[in-house]
Design a protein around this motif. Structure first.
Motif, PDB file in Angstrom:
ATOM      1  N   TYR A 132     -26.927 -24.833   6.476  1.00  0.00           N
ATOM      2  CA  TYR A 132     -28.174 -25.170   5.801  1.00  0.00           C
ATOM      3  C   TYR A 132     -28.920 -23.879   5.548  1.00  0.00           C
ATOM      4  O   TYR A 132     -28.755 -22.900   6.272  1.00  0.00           O
TER       5      TYR A 132
ATOM      6  N   MET B 269     -32.434 -22.310   5.798  1.00  0.00           N
ATOM      7  CA  MET B 269     -33.746 -22.565   6.399  1.00  0.00           C
ATOM      8  C   MET B 269     -34.612 -21.328   6.225  1.00  0.00           C
ATOM      9  O   MET B 269     -34.293 -20.270   6.765  1.00  0.00           O
TER      10      MET B 269
ATOM     11  N   VAL C 154     -24.216 -24.468  11.085  1.00  0.00           N
ATOM     12  CA  VAL C 154     -24.275 -25.565  12.052  1.00  0.00           C
ATOM     13  C   VAL C 154     -22.874 -25.953  12.535  1.00  0.00           C
ATOM     14  O   VAL C 154     -22.689 -26.306  13.690  1.00  0.00           O
TER      15      VAL C 154
ATOM     16  N   PRO D  40     -24.271 -29.867  23.979  1.00  0.00           N
ATOM     17  CA  PRO D  40     -25.718 -29.942  24.098  1.00  0.00           C
ATOM     18  C   PRO D  40     -26.388 -30.307  22.775  1.00  0.00           C
ATOM     19  O   PRO D  40     -25.754 -30.235  21.717  1.00  0.00           O
ATOM     20  N   SER D  41     -27.630 -30.699  22.861  1.00  0.00           N
ATOM     21  CA  SER D  41     -28.418 -31.013  21.678  1.00  0.00           C
ATOM     22  C   SER D  41     -28.402 -29.815  20.729  1.00  0.00           C
ATOM     23  O   SER D  41     -28.541 -28.676  21.158  1.00  0.00           O
ATOM     24  N   GLY D  42     -28.155 -30.089  19.458  1.00  0.00           N
ATOM     25  CA  GLY D  42     -28.147 -29.016  18.467  1.00  0.00           C
ATOM     26  C   GLY D  42     -26.789 -28.367  18.272  1.00  0.00           C
ATOM     27  O   GLY D  42     -26.643 -27.456  17.455  1.00  0.00           O
ATOM     28  N   SER D  43     -25.761 -28.841  18.994  1.00  0.00           N
ATOM     29  CA  SER D  43     -24.439 -28.194  18.902  1.00  0.00           C
ATOM     30  C   SER D  43     -23.673 -28.607  17.646  1.00  0.00           C
ATOM     31  O   SER D  43     -22.634 -28.026  17.337  1.00  0.00           O
ATOM     32  N   GLY D  44     -24.154 -29.652  16.948  1.00  0.00           N
ATOM     33  CA  GLY D  44     -23.520 -30.038  15.687  1.00  0.00           C
ATOM     34  C   GLY D  44     -22.789 -31.369  15.721  1.00  0.00           C
ATOM     35  O   GLY D  44     -22.101 -31.735  14.765  1.00  0.00           O
ATOM     36  N   LYS D  45     -22.973 -32.132  16.801  1.00  0.00           N
ATOM     37  CA  LYS D  45     -22.244 -33.399  16.967  1.00  0.00           C
ATOM     38  C   LYS D  45     -22.538 -34.385  15.836  1.00  0.00           C
ATOM     39  O   LYS D  45     -21.613 -34.944  15.233  1.00  0.00           O
ATOM     40  N   SER D  46     -23.819 -34.623  15.578  1.00  0.00           N
ATOM     41  CA  SER D  46     -24.183 -35.603  14.541  1.00  0.00           C
ATOM     42  C   SER D  46     -23.735 -35.130  13.168  1.00  0.00           C
ATOM     43  O   SER D  46     -23.278 -35.934  12.339  1.00  0.00           O
ATOM     44  N   THR D  47     -23.855 -33.829  12.930  1.00  0.00           N
ATOM     45  CA  THR D  47     -23.434 -33.280  11.635  1.00  0.00           C
ATOM     46  C   THR D  47     -21.948 -33.546  11.406  1.00  0.00           C
ATOM     47  O   THR D  47     -21.540 -33.994  10.326  1.00  0.00           O
TER      48      THR D  47
HETATM   49  P1  ADP Z   1     -26.492 -32.601  17.739  1.00  0.00           P
HETATM   50  O1  ADP Z   1     -26.173 -33.946  17.180  1.00  0.00           O
HETATM   51  O2  ADP Z   1     -25.353 -31.987  18.513  1.00  0.00           O
HETATM   52  O3  ADP Z   1     -27.762 -32.594  18.538  1.00  0.00           O
HETATM   53  P2  ADP Z   1     -27.001 -31.881  14.973  1.00  0.00           P
HETATM   54  O4  ADP Z   1     -25.680 -31.992  14.289  1.00  0.00           O
HETATM   55  O5  ADP Z   1     -27.966 -32.979  14.786  1.00  0.00           O
HETATM   56  O6  ADP Z   1     -26.739 -31.586  16.517  1.00  0.00           O
HETATM   57  O7  ADP Z   1     -27.710 -30.550  14.503  1.00  0.00           O
HETATM   58  C1  ADP Z   1     -27.104 -29.287  14.631  1.00  0.00           C
HETATM   59  C2  ADP Z   1     -28.047 -28.222  14.090  1.00  0.00           C
HETATM   60  O8  ADP Z   1     -28.216 -28.411  12.685  1.00  0.00           O
HETATM   61  C3  ADP Z   1     -29.438 -28.282  14.692  1.00  0.00           C
HETATM   62  O9  ADP Z   1     -29.842 -26.964  14.955  1.00  0.00           O
HETATM   63  C4  ADP Z   1     -30.266 -28.888  13.607  1.00  0.00           C
HETATM   64  O10 ADP Z   1     -31.587 -28.424  13.667  1.00  0.00           O
HETATM   65  C5  ADP Z   1     -29.580 -28.457  12.344  1.00  0.00           C
HETATM   66  N1  ADP Z   1     -29.731 -29.423  11.239  1.00  0.00           N
HETATM   67  C6  ADP Z   1     -29.258 -30.693  11.218  1.00  0.00           C
HETATM   68  N2  ADP Z   1     -29.542 -31.293  10.051  1.00  0.00           N
HETATM   69  C7  ADP Z   1     -30.226 -30.383   9.307  1.00  0.00           C
HETATM   70  C8  ADP Z   1     -30.803 -30.384   7.986  1.00  0.00           C
HETATM   71  N3  ADP Z   1     -30.743 -31.458   7.199  1.00  0.00           N
HETATM   72  N4  ADP Z   1     -31.402 -29.249   7.573  1.00  0.00           N
HETATM   73  C9  ADP Z   1     -31.452 -28.161   8.350  1.00  0.00           C
HETATM   74  N5  ADP Z   1     -30.927 -28.078   9.584  1.00  0.00           N
HETATM   75  C10 ADP Z   1     -30.329 -29.176  10.069  1.00  0.00           C
END
Ligand code: ADP
Ligand code: MG
Length: 231
Positions: A14, A16, A23, A42-49
């Protein structure tokens, strides 16, 4: 009802404030048909992405996702919508139910989008809710259900289209341990029917109980892949 999912060289960045934010930094993962993979980190590691890209909710910056050998990248937005609707079931930490609709109507919704007639919809949604133990709660709205029950409705909604792949993003994250365990048993049932499952979790006990393999993510990279307890 099984699918293979292969992720190769997947990156996502992304921008920013003018700076690129990397990510996902080149993820490779091949899932066998009917395999359960848990992604921990951990939170922010990219799991949801990662989960969202596999589910066709988001597109990668580079690399590819192949489902049964077909690249999601080769699909236009409409084909991707069909993929999401027909091949994938989604379960989220916060359930994502429509608050004004009953359990029955929430579960019917994917069938409405699929253009299925009313009688078939009612029948299939009721069968899915029965499968998750909620046949006595068809007319309840989300606020009239416990967290565990809401997640059961979400699971019924995820499987009502008989998807080959289920993607669950921290499905037990908002539930107490006992309720979370019940949800995991349902996950195992979905898998016993042949579905391929990709589940993110913070909770090691969750991963160990349900996964064939556990993938550890840190800062957008896979640091370790280990065997889970679902043998
Ligand atoms: P997790 O699910 O492991 O907590 P995420 O996949 O949600 O992690 O996010 C990974 C990183 O990507 C985080 O630092 C988050 O802030 C960033 N991020 C996620 N979505 C966006 C977006 N749409 N724009 C900018 N940064 C994003
Ligand atoms: Mg997340």
């Amino acid at each position: 009802m099984s699918s293979t999912v292969e992720v190769t060289g997947l990156t996502k960045s992304y921008t920013m404030g003018g700076e690129p934010l990397l990510v996902l930094r080149g993820i490779d993962l091949a899932m066998r048909p009917g395999e359960v993979v848990c992604v921990m980190g951990p939170s922010g590691s990219g799991k949801s992405t990662l989960l969202n890209i596999v589910g066709g909710l988001d597109r990668p910056t580079s690399g590819a996702v192949f489902v049964d050998g077909v690249s999601l990248d080769s699909m236009d937005d409409e084909q991707l919508a069909v993929y999401r609707r027909e091949r994938v079931g989604f379960v989220f930490q916060s359930f994502n139910l429509i608050p004004t609709m009953t359990a029955q109507d929430n579960v019917e919704l994917p069938l409405v989008f699929a253009g299925i007639d009313k009688d078939t919809r009612r029948h299939r949604a009721a069968a899915a809710l029965d499968k998750v133990g909620l046949s006595q709660r068809l007319d309840h709205k989300p606020t009239e259900l416990s967290g565990g029950e809401q997640q059961r409705v979400a699971i019924a909604r995820a499987i009502v289209n008989s998807p080959a792949i289920v993607l669950a993003d921290e499905p037990t994250g908002n539930l107490d341990t006992a309720t979370g365990h019940e949800i995991l048993l349902l996950m195992r049932e979905m898998n016993a029917e042949g579905r391929t499952l990709l589940i993110t979790t913070h909770d090691r006990a969750v991963a160990e109980s349900v996964a064939h393999r556990i993938v550890h993510l840190l800062d957008g990279s896979v640091t370790e892949i280990e065997q889970g307890g679902n043998l």
